[in-house]
Design a protein around this motif. Structure first.
Motif, PDB file in Angstrom:
ATOM      1  N   GLY A  10      30.710  41.352   5.827  1.00 40.91           N
ATOM      2  CA  GLY A  10      30.595  41.807   7.214  1.00 40.91           C
ATOM      3  C   GLY A  10      31.970  42.058   7.818  1.00 40.91           C
ATOM      4  O   GLY A  10      32.130  42.885   8.721  1.00 40.91           O
ATOM      5  N   SER A  75      36.959  51.720  13.430  1.00 38.77           N
ATOM      6  CA  SER A  75      35.949  52.058  14.442  1.00 38.77           C
ATOM      7  C   SER A  75      36.383  51.609  15.837  1.00 38.77           C
ATOM      8  O   SER A  75      36.000  52.228  16.823  1.00 38.77           O
ATOM      9  CB  SER A  75      34.571  51.495  14.086  1.00 38.77           C
ATOM     10  N   HIS A 100      29.731  44.440  19.651  1.00 36.96           N
ATOM     11  CA  HIS A 100      31.011  43.861  19.222  1.00 36.96           C
ATOM     12  C   HIS A 100      32.027  44.072  20.358  1.00 36.96           C
ATOM     13  O   HIS A 100      31.869  44.969  21.197  1.00 36.96           O
ATOM     14  CB  HIS A 100      31.440  44.628  17.967  1.00 36.96           C
ATOM     15  N   SER A 102      34.643  45.559  20.295  1.00 42.19           N
ATOM     16  CA  SER A 102      35.254  46.895  20.277  1.00 42.19           C
ATOM     17  C   SER A 102      34.479  47.871  21.165  1.00 42.19           C
ATOM     18  O   SER A 102      34.994  48.938  21.489  1.00 42.19           O
ATOM     19  CB  SER A 102      35.354  47.429  18.842  1.00 42.19           C
ATOM     20  N   ASN A 151      26.478  42.753  13.607  1.00 39.02           N
ATOM     21  CA  ASN A 151      27.368  42.039  12.673  1.00 39.02           C
ATOM     22  C   ASN A 151      27.130  40.533  12.717  1.00 39.02           C
ATOM     23  O   ASN A 151      27.811  39.793  12.020  1.00 39.02           O
ATOM     24  CB  ASN A 151      28.841  42.340  12.991  1.00 39.02           C
ATOM     25  N   ASP A 176      27.677  52.700  17.317  1.00 41.43           N
ATOM     26  CA  ASP A 176      28.733  52.009  16.591  1.00 41.43           C
ATOM     27  C   ASP A 176      28.153  51.721  15.199  1.00 41.43           C
ATOM     28  O   ASP A 176      27.333  50.825  15.027  1.00 41.43           O
ATOM     29  CB  ASP A 176      29.085  50.707  17.334  1.00 41.43           C
ATOM     30  N   SER A 178      29.729  50.681  12.558  1.00 45.00           N
ATOM     31  CA  SER A 178      30.676  49.887  11.753  1.00 45.00           C
ATOM     32  C   SER A 178      29.979  49.138  10.626  1.00 45.00           C
ATOM     33  O   SER A 178      30.485  49.072   9.512  1.00 45.00           O
ATOM     34  CB  SER A 178      31.390  48.855  12.631  1.00 45.00           C
ATOM     35  N   THR A 199      33.838  52.899  10.494  1.00 42.99           N
ATOM     36  CA  THR A 199      35.076  52.341   9.969  1.00 42.99           C
ATOM     37  C   THR A 199      35.032  52.482   8.451  1.00 42.99           C
ATOM     38  O   THR A 199      33.953  52.407   7.842  1.00 42.99           O
ATOM     39  CB  THR A 199      35.240  50.873  10.445  1.00 42.99           C
ATOM     40  N   LYS A 202      34.596  48.778   5.623  1.00 47.46           N
ATOM     41  CA  LYS A 202      33.454  47.859   5.413  1.00 47.46           C
ATOM     42  C   LYS A 202      32.554  48.482   4.344  1.00 47.46           C
ATOM     43  O   LYS A 202      32.987  48.621   3.200  1.00 47.46           O
ATOM     44  CB  LYS A 202      32.740  47.600   6.735  1.00 47.46           C
TER      45      LYS A 202
HETATM   46  C1  LIG Z   1      29.548  45.944  14.868  1.00 48.48           C
HETATM   47  C2  LIG Z   1      31.035  46.117  14.738  1.00 48.48           C
HETATM   48  N1  LIG Z   1      31.671  46.986  15.549  1.00 48.48           N
HETATM   49  C3  LIG Z   1      32.987  47.184  15.451  1.00 48.48           C
HETATM   50  C4  LIG Z   1      33.756  46.525  14.530  1.00 48.48           C
HETATM   51  C5  LIG Z   1      35.220  46.781  14.474  1.00 48.48           C
HETATM   52  O1  LIG Z   1      35.586  47.324  13.244  1.00 48.48           O
HETATM   53  P1  LIG Z   1      37.125  47.614  12.937  1.00 48.48           P
HETATM   54  O2  LIG Z   1      37.805  46.288  12.988  1.00 48.48           O
HETATM   55  O3  LIG Z   1      37.138  48.212  11.602  1.00 48.48           O
HETATM   56  O4  LIG Z   1      37.603  48.518  13.996  1.00 48.48           O
HETATM   57  C6  LIG Z   1      33.156  45.587  13.690  1.00 48.48           C
HETATM   58  C7  LIG Z   1      33.960  44.798  12.744  1.00 48.48           C
HETATM   59  O5  LIG Z   1      33.761  43.641  12.521  1.00 48.48           O
HETATM   60  C8  LIG Z   1      31.756  45.395  13.786  1.00 48.48           C
HETATM   61  O6  LIG Z   1      31.131  44.529  12.996  1.00 48.48           O
END
Ligand SMILES: Cc1ncc(COP(=O)(O)O)c(C=O)c1O
Length: 386
Positions: A10, A75, A100, A102, A151, A176, A178, A199, A202
């Motif tokens: 993950g 991402s 997340h 992000s 995640n 998203d 990811s 991204t 992963k």
């Molecule tokens: C659901 C989700 N979104 C965004 C991200 C961010 O990914 P990155 O660190 O590659 O930008 C992750 C990473 O753990 C994620 O699991």
């Protein structure tokens, strides 16, 4: 590390397919110039590899215009481009509590600058109801953004239904991806997706430092950064056309090469076959963990609409301690804590006990790996009762 049982896919996939390491090395040695910046043959060849990867990813998402596949660093970078490039003062956005950081953090920063955001909670099984999103539509809703696969709890959201509601209302819909890209199908046409943020490191099995976004025709994202694009240098403003609009500076070309090799590997094995393998292991893990007294699993029993990510706690034990014992005593890699998804843990009630332990299964895991993990958790849980 020798003997390590890696159950932290993950966070990132590890190891990568051999082909990824080999192609990155080959590319770097033979094509490691700056693509798109000059007209000599090597530069054009490097540029062609970058464009071929755009085309391959566009096809993978069933997009139509490969120029609308823009590369980013991961991402998080792509999600920032989307959120800051689509929302401004007075706008309304809809997201969920399964996101997340992000997504949550860019939205939080904009909410302090006059953007209103609604966060739709997920239900007890870990799903967001499309109708709950639709009910929150307003005349000034400019973006709906949802994590395709969680995640933490591993659920896959009904993005097609959410996308259909958004399309009917004319509201841009971004996912998203990811956790989902490279694990389950993503089809911008069939699922009514306007933007896919992904991204590379992963489940797409590429290296770190590469990601991107696909932007469907008719969807506009303002550029929020500016810089060199390698073309039309005399123009003072950043270029408006895709992909340049959302790309700045020299690409991570070695990363793009690695990502292209990861994608090729996935296509050669078949997305469905990889997913089936991972879910078979996830079911063994679920059965094993749920049979241990004192273990609480945060997933629904049938694992329908799920990726191979499972979170759990051992009653009365700190998730960090369990993760540490798995590492030190059993050489098993997991991820503990809040997983950058604080609202998920708030809703699960696990924030106050400092999160959970997460196992993430990848294509190179085996039945022995998950059985070893079950055995380790059983022993750790039994310590509690001594
Ligand atoms: C659901 C989700 N979104 C965004 C991200 C961010 O990914 P990155 O660190 O590659 O930008 C992750 C990473 O753990 C994620 O699991």
């Amino acid at each position: 590390m020798s003997g390590l049982i890696y159950l932290d896919s993950g966070s990132t996939s590890f190891p990568k397919p051999e082909e990824v390491y080999a192609y990155m090395d080959y590319f770097h040695r033979n094509f490691g110039v700056n693509p798109g910046r000059s007209g000599y043959d090597l530069c054009l060849e490097a540029g062609a590899i970058v464009d071929d990867t755009r085309k391959a990813l566009t096809a993978f998402f069933n997009g139509t215009d490969y120029n609308r596949l823009c590369f980013s660093y991961n991402s998080t970078d792509a999600l920032n481009l989307i959120i800051f490039g689509m929302l401004r003062f007075g706008d309304h956005a809809i997201s969920t509590t399964i996101e997340h950081n992000s997504v949550l953090r860019p939205l939080y920063h904009l909410s302090r600058e006059g953007v209103e955001v609604d966060y739709v909670p997920f239900d007890d099984a870990g799903f967001v109801a499309p109708d709950e999103i639709r009910k929150r539509f307003r005349p000034n809703t400019r973006l709906v953004i949802v994590s395709h696969a969680s995640n933490v709890v591993g659920t896959v959201q009904p993005v097609r239904e959410i996308g259909r509601h958004c399309r009917e209302a004319g509201i841009p819909f971004a996912i998203d991806a990811s956790q989902s890209a490279g694990k389950i199908p993503i089809d911008v046409e069939d699922q009514f997706l306007d933007i896919v943020a992904f991204t590379g490191h992963k489940s797409l099995l590429g290296p770190t430092g590469i990601g991107g976004l696909y932007v469907r025709e008719g969807i506009e994202i303002r550029h929020t950064r500016a810089g060199g694009t390698g073309v039309r240098s005399a123009e003072r403003a950043h270029l408006d056309e895709y992909p340049f609009r959302l790309e700045y500076g020299t690409h991570n070309t070695v990363g793009i090469a690695g990502l292209s090799a990861g994608l090729k590997w996935i296509l050669s094995k078949g997305l469905d076959a990889i997913h089936e393998h991972e879910m078979k292991l996830a079911r063994i893990l679920r059965d094993g963990l749920s049979a241990i007294p004192g273990v609480t699993l945060y997933c629904q029993q049938d694992l329908a609409d799920h990726i191979a990510v499972l979170a759990f706690n051992v009653d009365g034990m700190d998730a960090g301690d369990v993760g540490m014992m798995l590492d030190v005593d059993y050489n098993i890699a997991s991820r503990t804590g809040l997983h950058c998804a604080p609202l998920v843990h708030e809703q699960l009630g696990t924030a106050r006990i400092r999160g959970a332990v997460r196992f993430g299964i990848g294509p190179f895991n085996t039945e022995e790996h998950v059985l070893a993990a079950v055995g380790a958790v059983r022993e750790i849980a039994s310590l509690k009762n001594r």
